[in-house]
Design a protein around this motif. Structure first.
Motif, short mmCIF file in Angstrom:
data_model
loop_
_atom_site.label_atom_id
_atom_site.label_comp_id
_atom_site.label_asym_id
_atom_site.label_seq_id
_atom_site.Cartn_x
_atom_site.Cartn_y
_atom_site.Cartn_z
N HIS A 1 0.98 -1.11 -0.12
CA HIS A 1 0.02 -0.11 0.08
C HIS A 1 0.92 1.40 -0.03
O HIS A 1 0.58 2.11 -0.64
CB HIS A 1 -0.92 0.14 1.23
CG HIS A 1 -2.05 -0.85 1.00
ND1 HIS A 1 -2.99 -0.94 0.14
CD2 HIS A 1 -2.31 -2.03 2.11
CE1 HIS A 1 -3.78 -1.97 0.38
NE2 HIS A 1 -3.46 -2.70 1.21
N ALA B 1 -6.79 -9.16 -3.10
CA ALA B 1 -7.52 -8.07 -2.12
C ALA B 1 -7.91 -8.61 -1.08
O ALA B 1 -8.03 -7.74 -0.06
CB ALA B 1 -8.65 -7.51 -2.99
N GLY C 1 -8.86 -9.57 -9.35
CA GLY C 1 -8.26 -8.83 -8.29
C GLY C 1 -8.16 -9.70 -7.07
O GLY C 1 -7.75 -9.45 -5.95
#
Length: 101
Positions: free
Chosen positions: A11, A65, A78
């Motif tokens: 992130h 994710a 994802g």
């Protein structure tokens, strides 16, 4: 489940890539432009090398994710293969059904 520190690191890298994208693109255009002088190109290369390494999009890793799993990742969804299978079995992914023939 991936380590939380690895997920947080990704992130952090993603934020850095977004923040540095414009600067990197401008410098790369100068380097690739055949009309720019050699001095300008050298200057652009030096500036590009001084930018943070985590600002380069090549350092990003695709991760699930939900779990953060780096392998078995499907870009279209994802998700990692395990979570994609679970979601398909629940019917959460439209158009995706288990193969039967």
């Amino acid at each position: 489940m991936a380590k939380v520190s690895m997920i947080n690191r990704e992130h952090k890298r993603l934020k850095e890539v977004k923040r540095q994208a414009d600067k990197r693109d401008q410098l790369k255009k100068i380097i690739a432009d055949p009309k720019s002088s050699d001095e300008a190109k050298r200057e652009a290369v030096v500036k590009l090398n001084k930018l943070p390494r985590n600002g380069s999009p090549i350092r990003l890793r695709n991760r699930c994710a939900l779990t953060g799993r780096p392998h078995g990742y499907y870009r279209k969804f994802g998700l990692g293969r395990n979570k994609l299978r679970e979601a398909a079995m629940r019917g959460d992914v439209p158009g995706l059904v288990k193969a039967s023939w």
